[in-house]
Design an enzyme around this catalytic site. Sequence first.
Site, PDB file in Angstrom:
ATOM      1  N   GLU A  39       4.475  -5.366  10.187  1.00  0.00           N
ATOM      2  CA  GLU A  39       4.386  -6.766   9.794  1.00  0.00           C
ATOM      3  C   GLU A  39       2.906  -6.980   9.524  1.00  0.00           C
ATOM      4  OE1 GLU A  39       6.525  -9.154   9.244  1.00  0.00           O
ATOM      5  OE2 GLU A  39       8.292  -7.983   9.766  1.00  0.00           O
ATOM      6  N   LYS A  51      -1.865  -4.786  15.934  1.00  0.00           N
ATOM      7  CA  LYS A  51      -2.383  -3.548  15.333  1.00  0.00           C
ATOM      8  C   LYS A  51      -3.297  -2.824  16.334  1.00  0.00           C
ATOM      9  CE  LYS A  51      -1.891  -2.108  11.667  1.00  0.00           C
ATOM     10  NZ  LYS A  51      -0.851  -1.263  11.006  1.00  0.00           N
ATOM     11  N   ASN A  84      -7.165  -4.979   1.116  1.00  0.00           N
ATOM     12  CA  ASN A  84      -6.776  -4.310  -0.133  1.00  0.00           C
ATOM     13  C   ASN A  84      -6.342  -5.324  -1.183  1.00  0.00           C
ATOM     14  OD1 ASN A  84      -5.352  -1.073   0.463  1.00  0.00           O
ATOM     15  ND2 ASN A  84      -6.731  -2.144   1.834  1.00  0.00           N
ATOM     16  N   LEU A 138      12.986  -2.414   4.567  1.00  0.00           N
ATOM     17  CA  LEU A 138      13.139  -3.422   3.506  1.00  0.00           C
ATOM     18  C   LEU A 138      13.172  -4.831   4.087  1.00  0.00           C
ATOM     19  CD1 LEU A 138      15.618  -1.675   1.043  1.00  0.00           C
ATOM     20  CD2 LEU A 138      13.119  -1.629   1.048  1.00  0.00           C
ATOM     21  N   THR A 139      12.113  -5.188   4.782  1.00  0.00           N
ATOM     22  CA  THR A 139      11.925  -6.587   5.174  1.00  0.00           C
ATOM     23  C   THR A 139      11.596  -7.352   3.891  1.00  0.00           C
ATOM     24  OG1 THR A 139       9.523  -6.426   5.421  1.00  0.00           O
ATOM     25  CG2 THR A 139      10.865  -5.787   7.337  1.00  0.00           C
ATOM     26  N   ASP A 143      14.782   1.368  10.338  1.00  0.00           N
ATOM     27  CA  ASP A 143      13.842   0.523  11.063  1.00  0.00           C
ATOM     28  C   ASP A 143      13.078   1.395  12.067  1.00  0.00           C
ATOM     29  OD1 ASP A 143      12.725  -1.265  12.906  1.00  0.00           O
ATOM     30  OD2 ASP A 143      14.387  -2.686  12.720  1.00  0.00           O
ATOM     31  N   ILE A 173       0.841  -1.200   0.000  1.00  0.00           N
ATOM     32  CA  ILE A 173       0.000   0.000   0.000  1.00  0.00           C
ATOM     33  C   ILE A 173       0.878   1.252   0.000  1.00  0.00           C
ATOM     34  CG2 ILE A 173      -1.907   1.216   1.135  1.00  0.00           C
ATOM     35  CD1 ILE A 173      -2.668  -1.470   2.466  1.00  0.00           C
ATOM     36  N   TYR A 175      -1.480 -10.825  14.675  1.00  0.00           N
ATOM     37  CA  TYR A 175      -1.363  -9.617  13.839  1.00  0.00           C
ATOM     38  C   TYR A 175      -2.382  -8.572  14.277  1.00  0.00           C
ATOM     39  CZ  TYR A 175      -2.595  -6.567   9.907  1.00  0.00           C
ATOM     40  OH  TYR A 175      -2.926  -5.477   9.133  1.00  0.00           O
ATOM     41  N   HIS A 223      -9.474 -18.606  12.394  1.00  0.00           N
ATOM     42  CA  HIS A 223      -9.818 -17.902  11.145  1.00  0.00           C
ATOM     43  C   HIS A 223     -11.067 -17.036  11.307  1.00  0.00           C
ATOM     44  CE1 HIS A 223     -10.049 -18.579   6.482  1.00  0.00           C
ATOM     45  NE2 HIS A 223      -9.981 -17.298   6.816  1.00  0.00           N
ATOM     46  N   THR A 255      -6.325  -1.375  10.571  1.00  0.00           N
ATOM     47  CA  THR A 255      -7.072  -2.415   9.853  1.00  0.00           C
ATOM     48  C   THR A 255      -8.413  -2.694  10.521  1.00  0.00           C
ATOM     49  OG1 THR A 255      -7.069  -4.795   9.431  1.00  0.00           O
ATOM     50  CG2 THR A 255      -5.678  -4.072  11.204  1.00  0.00           C
ATOM     51  N   ASP A 256      -9.363  -3.191   9.740  1.00  0.00           N
ATOM     52  CA  ASP A 256     -10.652  -3.606  10.323  1.00  0.00           C
ATOM     53  C   ASP A 256     -10.496  -4.838  11.205  1.00  0.00           C
ATOM     54  OD1 ASP A 256     -10.205  -5.519   8.322  1.00  0.00           O
ATOM     55  OD2 ASP A 256     -12.115  -5.199   7.295  1.00  0.00           O
ATOM     56  N   GLU A 257      -9.333  -5.509  11.108  1.00  0.00           N
ATOM     57  CA  GLU A 257      -9.162  -6.746  11.890  1.00  0.00           C
ATOM     58  C   GLU A 257      -9.109  -6.467  13.395  1.00  0.00           C
ATOM     59  OE1 GLU A 257      -6.538  -9.694  10.146  1.00  0.00           O
ATOM     60  OE2 GLU A 257      -6.786  -8.783   8.178  1.00  0.00           O
TER      61      GLU A 257
HETATM   62  P1  NAD Z   1       3.353  -4.805   3.429  1.00  0.00           P
HETATM   63  O1  NAD Z   1       3.689  -5.974   4.275  1.00  0.00           O
HETATM   64  O2  NAD Z   1       3.200  -4.998   1.960  1.00  0.00           O
HETATM   65  O3  NAD Z   1       4.461  -3.668   3.612  1.00  0.00           O
HETATM   66  C1  NAD Z   1       4.984  -3.330   4.867  1.00  0.00           C
HETATM   67  C2  NAD Z   1       6.192  -2.427   4.633  1.00  0.00           C
HETATM   68  O4  NAD Z   1       6.698  -2.037   5.925  1.00  0.00           O
HETATM   69  C3  NAD Z   1       7.336  -3.118   3.894  1.00  0.00           C
HETATM   70  O5  NAD Z   1       7.877  -2.246   2.906  1.00  0.00           O
HETATM   71  C4  NAD Z   1       8.357  -3.400   5.002  1.00  0.00           C
HETATM   72  O6  NAD Z   1       9.699  -3.406   4.524  1.00  0.00           O
HETATM   73  C5  NAD Z   1       8.100  -2.231   5.944  1.00  0.00           C
HETATM   74  N1  NAD Z   1       8.501  -2.524   7.328  1.00  0.00           N
HETATM   75  C6  NAD Z   1       8.212  -3.640   8.039  1.00  0.00           C
HETATM   76  N2  NAD Z   1       8.785  -3.559   9.262  1.00  0.00           N
HETATM   77  C7  NAD Z   1       9.424  -2.360   9.314  1.00  0.00           C
HETATM   78  C8  NAD Z   1      10.194  -1.702  10.308  1.00  0.00           C
HETATM   79  N3  NAD Z   1      10.424  -2.259  11.507  1.00  0.00           N
HETATM   80  N4  NAD Z   1      10.680  -0.466  10.030  1.00  0.00           N
HETATM   81  C9  NAD Z   1      10.469   0.110   8.817  1.00  0.00           C
HETATM   82  N5  NAD Z   1       9.770  -0.482   7.839  1.00  0.00           N
HETATM   83  C10 NAD Z   1       9.250  -1.708   8.078  1.00  0.00           C
HETATM   84  O7  NAD Z   1       2.036  -4.188   4.067  1.00  0.00           O
HETATM   85  P2  NAD Z   1       0.793  -3.478   3.357  1.00  0.00           P
HETATM   86  O8  NAD Z   1      -0.144  -4.519   2.915  1.00  0.00           O
HETATM   87  O9  NAD Z   1       1.295  -2.459   2.414  1.00  0.00           O
HETATM   88  O10 NAD Z   1       0.136  -2.757   4.617  1.00  0.00           O
HETATM   89  C11 NAD Z   1       0.468  -1.417   4.970  1.00  0.00           C
HETATM   90  C12 NAD Z   1      -0.305  -1.042   6.225  1.00  0.00           C
HETATM   91  O11 NAD Z   1      -1.697  -1.169   5.976  1.00  0.00           O
HETATM   92  C13 NAD Z   1       0.004  -1.933   7.424  1.00  0.00           C
HETATM   93  O12 NAD Z   1       0.075  -1.121   8.563  1.00  0.00           O
HETATM   94  C14 NAD Z   1      -1.185  -2.879   7.500  1.00  0.00           C
HETATM   95  O13 NAD Z   1      -1.431  -3.287   8.812  1.00  0.00           O
HETATM   96  C15 NAD Z   1      -2.293  -1.990   6.966  1.00  0.00           C
HETATM   97  N6  NAD Z   1      -3.398  -2.738   6.319  1.00  0.00           N
HETATM   98  C16 NAD Z   1      -3.169  -3.504   5.228  1.00  0.00           C
HETATM   99  C17 NAD Z   1      -4.232  -4.172   4.615  1.00  0.00           C
HETATM  100  C18 NAD Z   1      -4.047  -5.008   3.388  1.00  0.00           C
HETATM  101  O14 NAD Z   1      -5.034  -5.572   2.892  1.00  0.00           O
HETATM  102  N7  NAD Z   1      -2.850  -5.111   2.826  1.00  0.00           N
HETATM  103  C19 NAD Z   1      -5.517  -4.069   5.155  1.00  0.00           C
HETATM  104  C20 NAD Z   1      -5.698  -3.279   6.299  1.00  0.00           C
HETATM  105  C21 NAD Z   1      -4.632  -2.610   6.858  1.00  0.00           C
HETATM  106  P1  TYD Z   2      -5.248 -12.750   3.482  1.00  0.00           P
HETATM  107  O1  TYD Z   2      -5.022 -12.243   2.105  1.00  0.00           O
HETATM  108  O2  TYD Z   2      -4.125 -13.419   4.198  1.00  0.00           O
HETATM  109  O3  TYD Z   2      -5.822 -11.510   4.322  1.00  0.00           O
HETATM  110  P2  TYD Z   2      -6.444 -11.479   5.830  1.00  0.00           P
HETATM  111  O4  TYD Z   2      -6.138 -12.744   6.508  1.00  0.00           O
HETATM  112  O5  TYD Z   2      -5.726 -10.320   6.441  1.00  0.00           O
HETATM  113  O6  TYD Z   2      -7.900 -11.237   5.637  1.00  0.00           O
HETATM  114  O7  TYD Z   2      -6.465 -13.764   3.445  1.00  0.00           O
HETATM  115  C1  TYD Z   2      -7.730 -13.392   2.922  1.00  0.00           C
HETATM  116  C2  TYD Z   2      -8.674 -14.562   3.091  1.00  0.00           C
HETATM  117  O8  TYD Z   2      -8.234 -15.627   2.248  1.00  0.00           O
HETATM  118  C3  TYD Z   2      -8.694 -15.133   4.497  1.00  0.00           C
HETATM  119  O9  TYD Z   2     -10.020 -15.561   4.804  1.00  0.00           O
HETATM  120  C4  TYD Z   2      -7.780 -16.327   4.437  1.00  0.00           C
HETATM  121  C5  TYD Z   2      -7.959 -16.816   3.022  1.00  0.00           C
HETATM  122  N1  TYD Z   2      -6.788 -17.472   2.408  1.00  0.00           N
HETATM  123  C6  TYD Z   2      -6.926 -18.758   1.836  1.00  0.00           C
HETATM  124  O10 TYD Z   2      -8.006 -19.363   1.838  1.00  0.00           O
HETATM  125  N2  TYD Z   2      -5.816 -19.317   1.277  1.00  0.00           N
HETATM  126  C7  TYD Z   2      -4.601 -18.701   1.257  1.00  0.00           C
HETATM  127  O11 TYD Z   2      -3.611 -19.290   0.751  1.00  0.00           O
HETATM  128  C8  TYD Z   2      -4.488 -17.388   1.831  1.00  0.00           C
HETATM  129  C9  TYD Z   2      -3.170 -16.655   1.841  1.00  0.00           C
HETATM  130  C10 TYD Z   2      -5.617 -16.808   2.390  1.00  0.00           C
END
Ligand code: NAD
Ligand code: TYD
Length: 340
Positions: free
Chosen positions: A90, A160, A186, A37-38, A61, A14, A156, A282, A131-133
């Site tokens: 994370e 959050k 997303n 850059l994890t 970091d 994102i 996780y 789950h 997050t909504d989680e």
């Molecule tokens: P992502 O895992 O793709 O990216 C995380 C980024 O943070 C990476 O570039 C990683 O290198 C960096 N990072 C991790 N630990 C770090 C540290 N200690 N210091 C500096 N950088 C660090 O995550 P994403 O999917 O882009 O999510 C971004 C944010 O949005 C997160 O806070 C996540 O909780 C939130 N979010 C994501 C989703 C989703 O569907 N992806 C949904 C709801 C909320």
């Molecule tokens: P995920 O993309 O990991 O997002 P989140 O757990 O944060 O919602 O998973 C989305 C949904 O898909 C979740 O219900 C778990 C399911 N899922 C599978 O069924 N198989 C998979 O391999 C993965 C990664 C997720």
Amino acid sequence: MTKTLIVTGGAGFIGSNFVLMLAEQRPEWNIVNLDALTYAGNLENLTAVEDKEGYTFVHGDITKPLDVERAFDEASKLGGSVSVIHFAAESHVDRSIVSGLPFVETNVCGTQVLLDVSRARGVERFVHVSTDEVYGSLGATGFFTEETPLQPNSPYAASKTASDLMVRAAIETHKFPALITRCSNNYGPYQFPEKLIPLMIANAQEDKPLPIYGDGMNIRDWLYVRDHCEAILRVFEAGKLGDVYNIGGNNEYPNIEIVKRILAGVGKPESLITYVEDRKGHDRRYAIDAQKIKDELGWEPRFTFEEALPLTIAWYQSQDTWLQRVRSGAYREYYAAQYG
Ligand code: NAD
Ligand code: TYD
């Protein structure tokens, strides 16, 4: 007046979409991308902006105060008011089930370090991306509002939630100028292929099994990443300090339906679907009530799933090299080549 945004986690899914959008929509703003850059951080996502004036990458970091200070020093050099958009985390539930500690370190301790340094440096605004989680799991009906009690289920989600509460504490205790956003799942370009949609697209393309947890009837509310980024910008520019904003896609689908649509989009048979053991703890259903951001800030998602899922599939198909480099780990060489 010039603005400088410190974007944490700007090399992630994102965060990189947000940086790319900002470069287009607010080209006069400066951006300091602070990222450790994890495995989830990929600077190859950002080649379009790496030479842009006013864009700086800081390899650091968020759990290390000196790294965060370094990002603020870079921001000061660029000038203008300094704000933070905090994405770094994370972010993968399955990894948190294997090991919770990195989630506490980055999501909880890292957020606190960021809050402390941001307060000392007098940031203008701080958007905490959550997050909504944090709200836990829904049954067949109902929606999460901003008032829904916090009941996280996975490590996780718990980390959050803890970070949201530290942000809330900073707001209440120190009048810290923060806002919190909570969005649904997303999807879109540059998502690491461990999450449902990119994993299924990648596996389908390679004729590998598509693993569905449990009965495949868990429901998520899918939000196109571009819509999410626009909502964050809106909250940053117009949101009320101290408030929480839910961001959702009005787009609920059971996992099995998503996977079938992906197979149809990629042109592969449903026989690739493989039911596997369910994820521990789950969450059954997430669904966001995003009425507040619509009423107060005029934001609504622009993309429907019918439009944006095919766009996403087409993006992964056209970016086969990106996917291969992520799957093979080759993307990690980019930093050394680019930044020494
Ligand atoms: P992502 O895992 O793709 O990216 C995380 C980024 O943070 C990476 O570039 C990683 O290198 C960096 N990072 C991790 N630990 C770090 C540290 N200690 N210091 C500096 N950088 C660090 O995550 P994403 O999917 O882009 O999510 C971004 C944010 O949005 C997160 O806070 C996540 O909780 C939130 N979010 C994501 C989703 C989703 O569907 N992806 C949904 C709801 C909320
Ligand atoms: P995920 O993309 O990991 O997002 P989140 O757990 O944060 O919602 O998973 C989305 C949904 O898909 C979740 O219900 C778990 C399911 N899922 C599978 O069924 N198989 C998979 O391999 C993965 C990664 C997720």
